[in-house]
Design a protein around this motif. Structure first.
Motif, mmCIF file in Angstrom:
data_model
loop_
_atom_site.group_PDB
_atom_site.id
_atom_site.type_symbol
_atom_site.label_atom_id
_atom_site.label_comp_id
_atom_site.label_asym_id
_atom_site.label_seq_id
_atom_site.Cartn_x
_atom_site.Cartn_y
_atom_site.Cartn_z
ATOM 1 N N UNK A 305 0.819 -1.212 0.000
ATOM 2 C CA UNK A 305 0.000 0.000 0.000
ATOM 3 C C UNK A 305 0.856 1.267 0.000
ATOM 4 N N UNK A 306 2.143 1.121 0.300
ATOM 5 C CA UNK A 306 3.036 2.278 0.265
ATOM 6 C C UNK A 306 3.772 2.411 -1.066
ATOM 7 N N UNK A 307 3.785 1.328 -1.833
ATOM 8 C CA UNK A 307 4.498 1.349 -3.113
ATOM 9 C C UNK A 307 3.840 2.333 -4.078
ATOM 10 N N UNK A 308 4.653 3.014 -4.875
ATOM 11 C CA UNK A 308 4.132 4.067 -5.746
ATOM 12 C C UNK A 308 4.301 3.787 -7.228
ATOM 13 N N UNK A 309 4.957 2.683 -7.580
ATOM 14 C CA UNK A 309 5.113 2.348 -8.992
ATOM 15 C C UNK A 309 4.716 0.897 -9.236
ATOM 16 N N UNK A 310 4.326 0.619 -10.471
ATOM 17 C CA UNK A 310 3.941 -0.742 -10.835
ATOM 18 C C UNK A 310 5.111 -1.702 -10.667
ATOM 19 N N UNK A 311 6.313 -1.229 -10.984
ATOM 20 C CA UNK A 311 7.490 -2.076 -10.840
ATOM 21 C C UNK A 311 7.731 -2.480 -9.397
ATOM 22 N N UNK A 312 7.568 -1.528 -8.487
ATOM 23 C CA UNK A 312 7.720 -1.828 -7.060
ATOM 24 C C UNK A 312 6.737 -2.904 -6.618
ATOM 25 N N UNK A 313 5.488 -2.733 -7.011
ATOM 26 C CA UNK A 313 4.447 -3.670 -6.592
ATOM 27 C C UNK A 313 4.714 -5.053 -7.163
ATOM 28 N N UNK A 314 5.113 -5.104 -8.438
ATOM 29 C CA UNK A 314 5.420 -6.402 -9.052
ATOM 30 C C UNK A 314 6.560 -7.095 -8.310
ATOM 31 N N UNK A 315 7.539 -6.320 -7.899
ATOM 32 C CA UNK A 315 8.657 -6.888 -7.157
ATOM 33 C C UNK A 315 8.222 -7.465 -5.826
ATOM 34 N N UNK A 316 7.349 -6.756 -5.123
ATOM 35 C CA UNK A 316 6.854 -7.240 -3.830
ATOM 36 C C UNK A 316 6.014 -8.501 -4.022
ATOM 37 N N UNK A 317 5.181 -8.507 -5.050
ATOM 38 C CA UNK A 317 4.363 -9.696 -5.320
ATOM 39 C C UNK A 317 5.245 -10.900 -5.654
ATOM 40 N N UNK A 318 6.325 -10.660 -6.379
ATOM 41 C CA UNK A 318 7.260 -11.755 -6.677
ATOM 42 C C UNK A 318 7.928 -12.272 -5.404
ATOM 43 N N UNK A 319 8.261 -11.358 -4.509
ATOM 44 C CA UNK A 319 8.844 -11.766 -3.225
ATOM 45 C C UNK A 319 7.881 -12.657 -2.451
ATOM 46 N N UNK A 320 6.618 -12.236 -2.424
ATOM 47 C CA UNK A 320 5.607 -13.028 -1.716
ATOM 48 C C UNK A 320 5.552 -14.436 -2.291
ATOM 49 N N UNK A 321 5.498 -14.502 -3.611
ATOM 50 C CA UNK A 321 5.408 -15.802 -4.277
ATOM 51 C C UNK A 321 6.609 -16.671 -3.966
ATOM 52 N N UNK A 322 7.798 -16.092 -4.086
ATOM 53 C CA UNK A 322 9.017 -16.875 -3.873
ATOM 54 C C UNK A 322 9.148 -17.328 -2.422
ATOM 55 N N UNK A 323 8.880 -16.431 -1.480
ATOM 56 C CA UNK A 323 9.041 -16.765 -0.067
ATOM 57 C C UNK A 323 8.078 -17.858 0.377
ATOM 58 N N UNK A 324 6.813 -17.664 0.085
ATOM 59 C CA UNK A 324 5.821 -18.600 0.599
ATOM 60 C C UNK A 324 5.798 -19.909 -0.175
ATOM 61 N N UNK A 325 6.051 -19.854 -1.451
ATOM 62 C CA UNK A 325 6.119 -21.104 -2.212
ATOM 63 C C UNK A 325 7.319 -21.923 -1.760
ATOM 64 N N UNK A 326 8.393 -21.257 -1.421
ATOM 65 C CA UNK A 326 9.582 -21.963 -0.936
ATOM 66 C C UNK A 326 9.271 -22.702 0.350
ATOM 67 N N UNK A 327 8.376 -22.144 1.146
ATOM 68 C CA UNK A 327 8.023 -22.781 2.410
ATOM 69 C C UNK A 327 6.837 -23.753 2.257
ATOM 70 N N UNK A 328 6.433 -23.939 0.970
ATOM 71 C CA UNK A 328 5.339 -24.846 0.635
ATOM 72 C C UNK A 328 4.049 -24.483 1.368
#
Length: 331
Positions: A305-328
């Motif tokens: 909610x603090x991110x101001x660009x589409x690139x920032x948000x995409x990066x955070x969403x990728x982090x979420x995916x990588x972190x939680x998928x890694x932990x199954x």
């Protein structure tokens, strides 16, 4: 086959409710892709449309892949509603819907939305004016009544059908209830059972699972169901209900990758339709719902909610995916 005029909607259609500040084209796009059979715009103020107010005019935006789609209007003045029905018709939707159900103060206290449940003769006159103003099918969404002493939906259904509406959606609460308590579908069932009623009757209120959809379909005999809050952040609800009605079995829930992918699609459309600044800002209300149930999500939500660009948000969403998928972790 359920039909509104000549619009064929299948055997038991699932409708996306018109929700203010939610049911815009980006949200509708992900719901359509996940099984919504009929959708509506956010409700549009007749006065705003007549004044050519930018916010109201923009809500007329519809896209070919959304069809069938209805434009929903609300207002307190009959002549204004008639005139804005003509404007809405020129936007070329598949139908026009009238909102007689919105309970919020800045609508109802100005004589629009659910307020018309206190003046049935005016509701009938207004509806007749809209029917005469357009060649499109006209439908109505309303509530059981204003309060427990005026649960007049049986009368309303007959009178509105008699002057030409072609479908009716009933939310199982009164205006006084707002969204509190449990929706009561008993009167919705009685409307559907009325031998005088020939138009499709859709039920609305508290449908949040495939089991409940099936139970209410069987118990109340409605022609279809309108889904609102359960679809926010979870557009998969439409296909999950359809699969359960068809097979009696549950679809696998969306994986984290599915949630991230649809969230990205929603964001991308939001930016393309509204521009980057507004698109990003208005997307902020959706993140919590897309990732509901994800453990320790709060820090990510704050960053999103603090991110101001589409690139920032995409990066955070990728982090979420990588972190939680890694932990199954699966939602």
């Amino acid at each position: 086959m359920v039909k509104i005029g000549t619009i064929e909607l299948g055997e038991f259609p699932l409708l996306l409710a018109p929700m203010e500040d939610v049911s815009d084209p980006p949200f509708r796009a992900v719901c359509k892709a996940n099984g919504a059979d009929l959708m509506y715009t956010e409700f549009i103020s007749s006065e705003g449309l007549i004044r050519d107010a930018a916010k109201s005019v923009r809500k007329l935006d519809i896209f070919e892949y959304e069809r069938p789609i209805g434009i929903q209007l609300f207002g307190s003045d009959i002549e204004t509603m008639q005139a804005c029905s003509e404007i809405a018709t020129r936007a070329n939707p598949d139908l026009i819907d009238i909102n007689y159900g919105c309970p919020v103060k800045n609508v109802a206290c100005r004589g629009a939305g659910a307020a018309l449940l206190q003046d049935i003769p005016k509701m009938v006159k207004m509806t007749e004016a809209v029917v005469k103003a357009t060649h499109l099918p006209v439908t109505v969404k309303t509530r059981l009544g204003w309060d427990d002493n005026t649960r007049n939906i049986l009368e309303v259904a007959e009178r509105l059908q008699d002057i030409g509406i072609q479908a009716l959606t009933v939310h199982g609460r009164t205006r006084v209830q707002m969204y509190k308590g449990e929706a009561d579908w008993t009167l919705i069932g009685r409307v559907k059972e009325n031998p005088r009623i020939k138009i499709p009757i859709f039920g609305n209120g508290d449908i949040d699972s495939p089991e409940k959809a099936l139970a209410y379909k069987n118990r109340y005999g409605v022609d279809g169901i309108m889904i609102g809050r359960a679809s926010i952040g979870y557009p998969w609800v439409f296909n999950e209900i359809k699969h359960f009605l068809r097979t009696g079995e549950h679809l696998a829930p969306p994986s984290l990758a599915d949630r991230v992918a649809v969230c990205k699609q929603h964001l991308d459309f939001s930016i393309r339709w509204k521009g980057e600044k507004t698109g990003i800002f208005e997307m902020r209300r959706h993140y919590t719902n897309y990732f509901k149930g994800l453990e320790n999500f709060k820090p990510f939500r704050l960053r999103l909610v603090q991110a101001e660009t589409a690139g920032e948000i995409a990066g955070i969403l990728n982090e979420i995916s990588e972190l939680y998928e890694a932990e199954l972790i699966r939602l």
